[in-house]
Design a protein around this motif. Structure first.
Motif, PDB file in Angstrom:
ATOM      1  N   LEU A  53      19.723   4.012 -57.543  1.00  0.00           N
ATOM      2  CA  LEU A  53      19.582   3.956 -58.997  1.00  0.00           C
ATOM      3  C   LEU A  53      19.701   2.511 -59.462  1.00  0.00           C
ATOM      4  CD1 LEU A  53      19.346   5.530 -61.689  1.00  0.00           C
ATOM      5  CD2 LEU A  53      21.854   5.646 -61.711  1.00  0.00           C
ATOM      6  N   TYR A  54      18.567   1.956 -59.891  1.00  0.00           N
ATOM      7  CA  TYR A  54      18.542   0.603 -60.412  1.00  0.00           C
ATOM      8  C   TYR A  54      18.750   0.615 -61.924  1.00  0.00           C
ATOM      9  CZ  TYR A  54      16.205  -0.849 -56.044  1.00  0.00           C
ATOM     10  OH  TYR A  54      15.897  -1.109 -54.737  1.00  0.00           O
ATOM     11  N   GLY A  55      18.999  -0.555 -62.473  1.00  0.00           N
ATOM     12  CA  GLY A  55      19.095  -0.698 -63.917  1.00  0.00           C
ATOM     13  C   GLY A  55      19.984  -1.861 -64.275  1.00  0.00           C
ATOM     14  N   ALA A  56      19.705  -2.479 -65.416  1.00  0.00           N
ATOM     15  CA  ALA A  56      20.551  -3.590 -65.868  1.00  0.00           C
ATOM     16  C   ALA A  56      21.974  -3.106 -66.103  1.00  0.00           C
ATOM     17  CB  ALA A  56      19.978  -4.188 -67.160  1.00  0.00           C
ATOM     18  N   ARG A  57      22.899  -4.024 -66.096  1.00  0.00           N
ATOM     19  CA  ARG A  57      24.281  -3.661 -66.393  1.00  0.00           C
ATOM     20  C   ARG A  57      24.374  -3.082 -67.800  1.00  0.00           C
ATOM     21  NH1 ARG A  57      28.082  -5.801 -62.869  1.00  0.00           N
ATOM     22  NH2 ARG A  57      27.207  -7.167 -61.263  1.00  0.00           N
ATOM     23  N   ASP A  93      28.689   2.097 -56.043  1.00  0.00           N
ATOM     24  CA  ASP A  93      28.278   1.512 -57.319  1.00  0.00           C
ATOM     25  C   ASP A  93      28.196  -0.008 -57.194  1.00  0.00           C
ATOM     26  OD1 ASP A  93      27.505   1.643 -59.938  1.00  0.00           O
ATOM     27  OD2 ASP A  93      29.483   2.149 -60.742  1.00  0.00           O
ATOM     28  N   GLU A  94      27.122  -0.579 -57.733  1.00  0.00           N
ATOM     29  CA  GLU A  94      26.832  -2.016 -57.603  1.00  0.00           C
ATOM     30  C   GLU A  94      26.802  -2.413 -56.134  1.00  0.00           C
ATOM     31  OE1 GLU A  94      25.683  -3.560 -59.977  1.00  0.00           O
ATOM     32  OE2 GLU A  94      26.358  -2.432 -61.721  1.00  0.00           O
ATOM     33  N   PHE A 136      24.148  10.155 -50.053  1.00  0.00           N
ATOM     34  CA  PHE A 136      24.583   8.816 -50.440  1.00  0.00           C
ATOM     35  C   PHE A 136      23.771   8.365 -51.658  1.00  0.00           C
ATOM     36  CE2 PHE A 136      25.449   9.301 -45.937  1.00  0.00           C
ATOM     37  CZ  PHE A 136      26.778   8.911 -45.866  1.00  0.00           C
ATOM     38  N   VAL A 137      24.477   7.879 -52.652  1.00  0.00           N
ATOM     39  CA  VAL A 137      23.855   7.342 -53.864  1.00  0.00           C
ATOM     40  C   VAL A 137      24.322   5.906 -54.027  1.00  0.00           C
ATOM     41  CG1 VAL A 137      23.641   7.513 -56.369  1.00  0.00           C
ATOM     42  CG2 VAL A 137      23.730   9.602 -54.976  1.00  0.00           C
ATOM     43  N   ALA A 138      23.387   4.987 -54.165  1.00  0.00           N
ATOM     44  CA  ALA A 138      23.725   3.578 -54.363  1.00  0.00           C
ATOM     45  C   ALA A 138      23.133   3.108 -55.686  1.00  0.00           C
ATOM     46  CB  ALA A 138      23.180   2.735 -53.213  1.00  0.00           C
ATOM     47  N   ARG A 186      14.876   7.243 -52.172  1.00  0.00           N
ATOM     48  CA  ARG A 186      14.159   7.577 -53.401  1.00  0.00           C
ATOM     49  C   ARG A 186      14.759   6.708 -54.494  1.00  0.00           C
ATOM     50  NH1 ARG A 186      11.037   9.049 -50.482  1.00  0.00           N
ATOM     51  NH2 ARG A 186      10.114  11.116 -50.150  1.00  0.00           N
ATOM     52  N   GLN A 187      13.905   5.973 -55.193  1.00  0.00           N
ATOM     53  CA  GLN A 187      14.394   4.966 -56.126  1.00  0.00           C
ATOM     54  C   GLN A 187      14.114   5.385 -57.565  1.00  0.00           C
ATOM     55  OE1 GLN A 187      12.958   1.102 -54.989  1.00  0.00           O
ATOM     56  NE2 GLN A 187      13.432   1.414 -52.826  1.00  0.00           N
ATOM     57  N   PHE A 188      15.083   5.112 -58.429  1.00  0.00           N
ATOM     58  CA  PHE A 188      14.999   5.454 -59.843  1.00  0.00           C
ATOM     59  C   PHE A 188      15.429   4.244 -60.662  1.00  0.00           C
ATOM     60  CE2 PHE A 188      15.731   9.291 -57.472  1.00  0.00           C
ATOM     61  CZ  PHE A 188      14.915  10.249 -58.063  1.00  0.00           C
ATOM     62  N   LEU A 189      14.890   4.161 -61.864  1.00  0.00           N
ATOM     63  CA  LEU A 189      15.239   3.065 -62.773  1.00  0.00           C
ATOM     64  C   LEU A 189      15.813   3.655 -64.053  1.00  0.00           C
ATOM     65  CD1 LEU A 189      15.250   0.096 -63.657  1.00  0.00           C
ATOM     66  CD2 LEU A 189      12.864   0.378 -64.383  1.00  0.00           C
ATOM     67  N   LEU A 190      17.036   3.258 -64.382  1.00  0.00           N
ATOM     68  CA  LEU A 190      17.687   3.703 -65.616  1.00  0.00           C
ATOM     69  C   LEU A 190      17.638   2.565 -66.627  1.00  0.00           C
ATOM     70  CD1 LEU A 190      19.270   6.081 -66.898  1.00  0.00           C
ATOM     71  CD2 LEU A 190      21.367   4.870 -66.262  1.00  0.00           C
TER      72      LEU A 190
END
Length: 381
Positions: free
Chosen positions: A23-27, A81-82, A105-107, A128-132
């Motif tokens: 899970l990507y995304g800005a802080r 996380d991070e 596993f979730v990163a 599998r990649q996601f963008l929040l």
């Protein structure tokens, strides 16, 4: 106010299928809140690790099978996380997912892991990649009707839709934005790239913020920020990987008159953009509402596509004789074209030459009067 993140339903569907969920995304976009919700929903033993903490970095800095087995144990779900702070995180995740297929596993990462070249190759075929992104209008619609959202549009254009900004009251919105912009947004760029001249980055961001909606010249940006084209190009790449900005290339396929070597640069959140130039003025006294509305609407389309796993190619279009389209989505060979006008009486026509050249393309004008068509009725574009 309980706003459900739409992307969460898609993440749930991809759990326990032998893939690492990234899970990507800005802080400050809500990644930690989302993964903790996943943890709370899980039946069985779970674990959460903040990888910015030194002890967790040391805990995960090896691939020793005995130590990793002890680390995983009987856990059903493990969240890192991070995770970009873990050395060789790509290799670590590869070993974990291959060795413990029953554990999910979730990163998460507040910068694209490619920023430090840690994850792409080791996890090929295993993720599998996601963008929040910040809240979307579609998500806000869960708790507000369209009339209420419309009445708040000018505030969204001033302060953006970062979760904590959206939920803050009055002057707190400005303070939250200043906090995000000053203390969080560029943290990974500064840490991972050890930028020697952060003032150049600030000048570059201000130059981009002042010309949203216009084509970006690398030479001009270099001149304004006091550096060279190579440095500007590198900083733009870093800002994009940290989910501060995104770029639209020019659409060009058939016409000689089409511009094909240009780009536009926008911000994922217009509140951040306004913070950079210190402009939170109301709509009636602003001179930049056209570009601001354009940026806001394109960001909303990106949020919609990301939330619903729609993988679109995105462009703008212009000819040398100044015919133009603000935004084009190409999905499965079909073209959906959008023009964004803040004034509902502003004129906008589907350029005749584009319509003739791409007869299957669809065209829609978006104003504050029909803003909801950014996320409703999209198939009628």
């Amino acid at each position: 106010m309980n706003i459900q993140r739409i992307i969460l339903s898609h993440i749930r569907k991809r759990l326990y299928k032998g893939k690492v969920v990234i899970l990507y995304g800005a802080r400050r976009t809500g990644k930690t809140t989302l993964v903790k919700k996943l943890l709370g929903e899980t039946i069985g033993e779970v674990a959460y690790f903040n990888c910015e903490l030194q002890e967790n970095q040391e805990l995960l800095s090896h691939t020793n099978s005995i130590l990793l087995k002890d680390f995983v144990g009987q856990k059903r779900l493990i969240v890192l996380d991070e995770a970009q702070h873990i050395p060789q995180i790509g290799l670590i995740l590869k070993v974990l997912v291959d060795t413990f297929p029953e554990t999910q596993f979730v990163a998460t990462g507040s910068s694209s892991f490619e920023l430090s070249n840690k994850i792409s190759e080791p996890l090929t075929g295993r993720s599998r990649q996601f963008l929040l992104l910040p809240f979307s209008l579609e998500e806000i619609h869960q708790t507000q009707d369209l009339i209420a959202i419309k009445s708040s549009l000018t505030n969204y254009l001033r302060f953006g839709l970062y979760p904590q900004v959206f939920l803050a009251d009055g002057d707190e919105k400005n303070e939250e934005l200043m906090d995000i912009s000053s203390n969080y947004l560029y943290k990974d760029i500064f840490q991972l790239e050890s930028l020697k001249k952060p003032e150049i980055l600030q000048k570059l961001l201000k130059a981009i913020a002042l010309q949203i909606g216009s084509e970006a010249s690398l030479n001009e940006l270099a001149q304004v920020s006091g550096t060279n084209v190579h440095t500007v190009s590198r900083y733009l790449d870093l800002l994009e990987k940290a989910f501060v900005i995104f770029r639209l290339p020019a659409f060009s396929k058939n016409l000689r008159k089409e511009i094909n070597k240009s780009q536009k640069i926008y911000f994922y959140d217009v509140g951040i953009r306004n913070t950079i130039i210190r402009n939170f003025n109301r709509a009636e006294v602003r001179l930049d509402m056209g570009g601001l509305w354009e940026n806001f609407c394109i960001a909303e389309r990106i949020k919609y596509n990301q939330s619903h796993r729609k993988f679109a190619n995105m462009y703008f279009w212009r000819t040398y004789d100044q015919q133009e389209i603000d935004y084009i989505e190409e999905i499965d060979g079909s073209l959906n074209c959008y023009e964004f006008k803040y004034s509902p009486i502003a004129k906008a026509k589907f350029p005749k030459i584009f319509k003739e050249t791409y007869p299957e393309a669809k065209f829609k004008v978006i104003t504050p009067e029909n803003f909801y068509e950014l996320f409703l009725f999209e198939n009628k574009a």
